[in-house]
Design an enzyme around this catalytic site. Sequence first.
Site, PDB file in Angstrom:
ATOM      1  N   GLY A   1       0.827  -1.201   0.000  1.00  0.00           N
ATOM      2  CA  GLY A   1       0.000   0.000   0.000  1.00  0.00           C
ATOM      3  C   GLY A   1       0.857   1.244   0.000  1.00  0.00           C
TER       4      GLY A   1
ATOM      5  N   ALA B   1       0.346   9.124   2.083  1.00  0.00           N
ATOM      6  CA  ALA B   1       0.973  10.436   2.042  1.00  0.00           C
ATOM      7  C   ALA B   1       2.451  10.375   2.408  1.00  0.00           C
ATOM      8  CB  ALA B   1       0.235  11.377   2.985  1.00  0.00           C
ATOM      9  N   ASN B   2       2.808   9.463   3.304  1.00  0.00           N
ATOM     10  CA  ASN B   2       4.187   9.473   3.807  1.00  0.00           C
ATOM     11  C   ASN B   2       5.111   8.428   3.221  1.00  0.00           C
ATOM     12  OD1 ASN B   2       3.250  11.437   5.541  1.00  0.00           O
ATOM     13  ND2 ASN B   2       2.747   9.936   7.111  1.00  0.00           N
TER      14      ASN B   2
ATOM     15  N   VAL C   1       4.521   1.076   1.423  1.00  0.00           N
ATOM     16  CA  VAL C   1       4.785  -0.095   2.265  1.00  0.00           C
ATOM     17  C   VAL C   1       4.896  -1.331   1.384  1.00  0.00           C
ATOM     18  CG1 VAL C   1       3.987  -1.505   4.200  1.00  0.00           C
ATOM     19  CG2 VAL C   1       3.508   0.943   4.174  1.00  0.00           C
TER      20      VAL C   1
ATOM     21  N   LYS D   1       8.530  -0.001   5.234  1.00  0.00           N
ATOM     22  CA  LYS D   1       8.003   1.282   4.773  1.00  0.00           C
ATOM     23  C   LYS D   1       9.134   2.181   4.316  1.00  0.00           C
ATOM     24  CE  LYS D   1       4.818   4.985   5.694  1.00  0.00           C
ATOM     25  NZ  LYS D   1       3.676   5.403   6.479  1.00  0.00           N
TER      26      LYS D   1
ATOM     27  N   ASP E   1      -5.704   8.428  14.034  1.00  0.00           N
ATOM     28  CA  ASP E   1      -6.267   8.177  12.706  1.00  0.00           C
ATOM     29  C   ASP E   1      -6.893   6.786  12.613  1.00  0.00           C
ATOM     30  OD1 ASP E   1      -6.965   8.683  10.126  1.00  0.00           O
ATOM     31  OD2 ASP E   1      -4.941   8.623   9.313  1.00  0.00           O
TER      32      ASP E   1
END
Lengths: 330, 247
Positions: A35, A38-39, A42, A55, A146
């Site tokens: 996946g 924004a950061n 992965v 990541k 989140d």
Amino acid sequence: MMTNHTLRKQCNLLPGSLITGKWNKNPYQIKEELGYGANGIVYLAESNYGKVALKLSDDYSSISSEMNILKSFSKVQGHSLGPSFFEADDWLKNGRPLPFYVMEYIRGEGYLAFIEKKGESWVGVLMLQLLSSLGALHKQGWAFGDLKPENLIVTIPAYKIRCIDVGGTTLFGRSIKEFTEFFDRGYWGMGSRKADQQYDLFAVAMIIINSFYPKRFSKKGDGYTQLNELIKQKRGLHPYSKVLDGAMRGQYHSADEMRNDLLNVLNREHERKKVQTNLTSQSKKNKNSTSQTRSMRKRKGKKGRGVLETLILAIFVSILYVLYVYSQFL
Amino acid sequence: MNMKTGTLKQILLITDGCSNQGEDPAAMAALAREQGISVNVIGVMENDTIDEKGLQEIESIALSGGGISQIVYSKQLSHTVQMVTRKAMTQTIQGLVNKELQQILGTSTSMEDLPPDKRGEVMEVVDELGETSKLEVLILVDTSASMKHKLPTVKDALLDLSLSMNARMGDNKFSVFVFPGKRKDVEKLLDWTPKLEVLTKIFPKLTTGGITPTGPAINEALGYFQKKRSLRGLLSHDDESYFEETV
């Protein structure tokens, strides 16, 4: 959502690519992409410790913050909501370092996909699990932040809910930095964006709503009125309406308190269904009044116990009688 | 070190296209940066798109202003405004922390050269500062004709920004300017305040139209920071000096 297009452009890692850390020199072989957000991206990777999630990012600050959170998570004993942290390193790509960190690979199915496949009857029990985990996290003074279905995975075959992205985890009293509007208390005008237990519990309520409205919806007018209206419109949500209302209005003091209420709802629902099939005529009368159903259940329980008591007493007396008769023969 | 009590200063420009009057906005942004104010730009699209020239301008304003730029559809504006503001804060703080590191460790050491564990420790400091620093954001809203139906969304996004920032432990101050103004290039809508709720009343009354004097608007905004600083400077001079240096 801001997605990281530049990172995608410069490193589209193909399966089989090898990443070796600049500092610890551990090799990782990329298996597939799991996946991206924004950061960073992965990946599933094969390592010396077996399958791991890796990541990769180009943003030192966000990745370092996440690493800090994951590390403090592993200090929280018995807390298994997020993945455990293995190591952080840099990968030199054409001389330029890209930071990455390695964590436990949690295998399973996304929450919404799982519900779609297995049915809505799983919603309640998975939320009970989630609330237990949240309770443990809250006791350490952290809010998850989140919380949303995309970050929740139901592991197979244990059917245990886990979280894969802990980037939004925030100490109580600090501001929530990462959130998703649909699950955010502030967006619906139902409170601040300061991290507290109620912030997470609001998100749990929205996850339950999202389970019955998989397409979600956006805010129109007063948030609370709109949410109540939409809860009314979905039959499946009716049993939860009281719990949802409590969580939306921030009335629960702890995850445990919400969990207890949810557990009562699930038990009551179970009981109601049983009563419905056994005594069709009576259940119709009681359907609209939960308090009536509850008092009826209590009575029924008492009656059952009474019968059992009588039976035991009867058996006891008969044994005594048999003994008496036997002794008379001797 | 008095980084804890420092103030982060930002200009947030919300526009949907190219300037067409006055000074070059990128030059004005560079001037802002020299004074320790970073300039962030958000380009809003709805059914229209921003042309190549507009995109370039947006990017170059943020670049020379030491800030961040982002183009979004108005639906995502709320989320973007708070994210850009936060990212820019982190960027500024990190610039300062990097400078400190260089002073301690010498030569060109920056965060990237540290091993990941040490980097994590530095980041803890950066996060802490981001949470506790004072923040001043001067919001500049383009009210040229094409922005007309985007204004309600802009208002919501600004309310959302104050919600996000006011959840921090540090103090916040916002002020709102629109351009073009009725008589001048820029018009002050809201003086420095921690809460933006008042906008709900003011925004619907806004008139749109006319030219897009982005450069002069930034220039004027700068003056507003300066005036304030010289006044406050008398009271708390050393507090200010830290965040005036930029990345």
